[in-house]
Design a protein around this motif. Sequence first.
Motif, short mmCIF file in Angstrom:
data_model
loop_
_atom_site.label_atom_id
_atom_site.label_comp_id
_atom_site.label_asym_id
_atom_site.label_seq_id
_atom_site.Cartn_x
_atom_site.Cartn_y
_atom_site.Cartn_z
N ALA A 1 63.10 -0.68 -15.61
CA ALA A 1 61.83 -0.19 -15.06
C ALA A 1 62.06 0.94 -14.05
CB ALA A 1 61.07 -1.33 -14.39
N ILE A 2 63.02 0.75 -13.15
CA ILE A 2 63.32 1.79 -12.16
C ILE A 2 63.83 3.05 -12.84
CG2 ILE A 2 64.92 2.39 -10.28
CD1 ILE A 2 64.63 -0.48 -9.26
N ASP A 3 64.63 2.88 -13.90
CA ASP A 3 65.13 4.04 -14.64
C ASP A 3 63.98 4.81 -15.28
OD1 ASP A 3 67.58 5.43 -15.93
OD2 ASP A 3 66.33 4.91 -17.66
N GLN A 4 62.99 4.09 -15.79
CA GLN A 4 61.83 4.76 -16.39
C GLN A 4 61.03 5.52 -15.33
OE1 GLN A 4 59.42 2.06 -18.69
NE2 GLN A 4 61.03 1.65 -20.19
N VAL A 5 60.87 4.93 -14.15
CA VAL A 5 60.16 5.61 -13.06
C VAL A 5 60.92 6.87 -12.64
CG1 VAL A 5 59.41 5.45 -10.66
CG2 VAL A 5 59.05 3.51 -12.21
N ALA A 6 62.23 6.71 -12.43
CA ALA A 6 63.04 7.83 -11.95
C ALA A 6 63.07 8.99 -12.95
CB ALA A 6 64.46 7.35 -11.65
N ASN A 7 63.02 8.66 -14.26
CA ASN A 7 63.13 9.70 -15.28
C ASN A 7 61.79 10.06 -15.91
OD1 ASN A 7 66.14 10.22 -15.56
ND2 ASN A 7 66.08 7.99 -15.79
N LYS A 8 60.70 9.60 -15.27
CA LYS A 8 59.34 9.94 -15.71
C LYS A 8 59.10 9.55 -17.17
CE LYS A 8 58.68 11.95 -11.73
NZ LYS A 8 57.82 11.30 -10.70
N VAL A 9 59.51 8.33 -17.50
CA VAL A 9 59.37 7.83 -18.87
C VAL A 9 58.21 6.84 -18.94
CG1 VAL A 9 60.46 6.51 -20.72
CG2 VAL A 9 61.81 8.14 -19.38
N GLY A 10 57.33 7.00 -19.92
CA GLY A 10 56.28 6.03 -20.17
C GLY A 10 55.23 5.94 -19.06
N PHE B 1 54.64 -4.99 -20.05
CA PHE B 1 54.28 -4.42 -21.35
C PHE B 1 54.36 -2.89 -21.31
CE2 PHE B 1 52.04 -8.49 -20.93
CZ PHE B 1 52.60 -9.17 -22.00
N HIS B 2 54.14 -2.30 -20.14
CA HIS B 2 54.30 -0.86 -20.01
C HIS B 2 55.76 -0.46 -20.22
CE1 HIS B 2 50.40 -0.51 -17.43
NE2 HIS B 2 50.15 -0.45 -18.73
N VAL B 3 56.68 -1.27 -19.72
CA VAL B 3 58.11 -1.01 -19.95
C VAL B 3 58.42 -1.09 -21.44
CG1 VAL B 3 60.43 -1.95 -19.63
CG2 VAL B 3 58.92 -1.70 -17.68
N TYR B 4 57.89 -2.12 -22.11
CA TYR B 4 58.14 -2.28 -23.54
C TYR B 4 57.61 -1.09 -24.34
CZ TYR B 4 59.30 -7.23 -22.72
OH TYR B 4 59.88 -8.39 -22.30
N ASP B 5 56.48 -0.55 -23.92
CA ASP B 5 55.87 0.56 -24.66
C ASP B 5 56.80 1.76 -24.77
OD1 ASP B 5 53.56 -0.85 -25.09
OD2 ASP B 5 52.47 0.04 -23.41
N ALA B 6 57.70 1.90 -23.81
CA ALA B 6 58.62 3.04 -23.81
C ALA B 6 59.98 2.69 -24.40
CB ALA B 6 58.80 3.56 -22.37
N MET B 7 60.07 1.50 -25.03
CA MET B 7 61.33 1.05 -25.62
C MET B 7 61.17 0.86 -27.13
SD MET B 7 62.55 -1.80 -22.79
CE MET B 7 64.06 -2.17 -23.71
N PRO B 8 62.28 0.92 -27.88
CA PRO B 8 62.21 0.59 -29.31
C PRO B 8 61.75 -0.85 -29.51
CG PRO B 8 64.31 1.64 -28.75
CD PRO B 8 63.63 1.32 -27.45
N TYR B 9 61.04 -1.10 -30.59
CA TYR B 9 60.55 -2.44 -30.93
C TYR B 9 59.69 -3.04 -29.81
CZ TYR B 9 64.51 -1.79 -34.08
OH TYR B 9 65.40 -1.28 -34.99
N GLY B 10 58.93 -2.17 -29.14
CA GLY B 10 58.12 -2.62 -28.01
C GLY B 10 57.11 -3.70 -28.39
#
Length: 532
Positions: free
Chosen positions: A397-406, A421-430
């Motif tokens: 989650a922190i990696d997604q925030v830091a890299n502006k993902v999702g 679920f927001h984290v899953y949306d930015a991952m494969p097989y979310g």
Amino acid sequence: MDSSLNKNRSLNKYSIETTDYQIGQDNVQKWGFDIHNPVFGISAGLIIIFLSTLLLVDPATAKETLNNVRNSIMADFDVFFMWSTNFFVFFTMVLIVSPLGKIRIGGKEAKADHSTISWMSMLFAAGMGIGLLFWGVAEPTAYFTNWWGTPFNVEPLTAEAKSLALAATIYNWGIHGWAIYAIVALSLAFFAYNKGLPLSIRSVFYPIIGDRAWGWAGHIVDILAVLATLFGLATSLGLGAQQAASGINHVFGYDGGIGLQLSVIAFVTLIAIFSVMRGINGGVKVLSNINMLFAFVLLIIVIILGFDVVMVSIPETFVAYAQNFVGLSNPHGRDDTAWMHGWTVFYWAWWISWSPFVGMFIARISKGRTVREFLCAVIFIPTLVTLVWMATFGGIAIDQVANKVGELGANGLTDISLSLFHVYDAMPYGKVLSVLSIILVLIFFITSSDSGSLVIDSITSGGKIDAPVPQRIFWATVEGTIAGVMLWVGGTEVLQALQAGVVTTALPFTFVLLVMCVSLIKGLNSERHLYK
């Protein structure tokens, strides 16, 4: 310890002291109940009064009033909560390394009732449960982004903020909290299985107050334990229903509103009823094993999908936790008191208020373990699993925030119940991960509900380990009913008001736990000579 504390005398004295309600108890038993009238009757009466008041009082007013009481307690007694919890950690560590660690729960020749895997699954499901899914993403992200303060007031969105976010999350969910559960569980298990006393909070105080433990002093302690357990579970069931409903809506696009939330509660309650009817071995243990299997599969899949991030965040979290352990434990000279009160002190109050429920359930399933084995397993293994879980989900989650993902990267925390679920949306097989998590949320709530029902059964039946099936059904139904009524009447505001009310019980229970440590030492010392 008083030499009069032996199995036969304790049981005989208890029988003598309880004959005043035995006739009434016999009348109730023919209907399938086996109750301790003062505790059962007063607890049920207070629950009825509460529900009646809930229907009359404005939810926002109730929430504001109880929140003010809670915040006042945590602000005025923050140092007391912090140092008491530090003491519980110190106390359990001393027991582990002392000769008392060789004492076996249930006697020198006692054998464990459950395999180690089943035992760990049950204690973990009851003691942690939904918190891993609900806060695994939200809490580290909140600390990292300054959603509601940062530990030590570090600059948010920095490398230091990341390490402290992960460290503080594990601190709030790690050794300190499980030490609280361990003290209550060990005390109850020892006096029930080694001294033959009823499995009830009051029994722990027999070495200190003697026969008064069977009088009103004991009644009050048990009534508080029933109310804290019941309302704590009802609150979690209600909040969990909202998260499950939010997940279903997010994944499948079905917005069922309050109807869907009530349906989730009804489903969880029905399965919990079926589980408690089958008892520990046939119901609770089976569900707990399924629960941990689902959780393990989900964790492994997420680790594989986020391998590069997770392989950095897990060791970083471990090191950061060790480095900041002392600093986070010290309540003096802090310039982040708002964060400390809002998170750590609140967590200690919540752990303590839940300790009668979780402690009693762990005690019930822990016969045959040595004190050392018990404490190491109850404190360190859940902490290790929690560290891996939070480092995995929080690190991604922190990696997604830091890299502006999702969604998290674009807008940060917007809805805590949807953050996973927001984290899953930015991952494969979310979608697959989301469905697995919804199933896991439901199973976690079922295991919390059925184990909680068994605990309340024990307390309200005077400490008996196996209460009648209709009584188990009654309490499982009451839990679901309270959660449903609260959602129907006032939704989140009522649930949060009740949560604040439950936390206020932590103040008197902290004193109870401190006295419990004294009583436990007296009890363990009475058997020390058997292990030389």
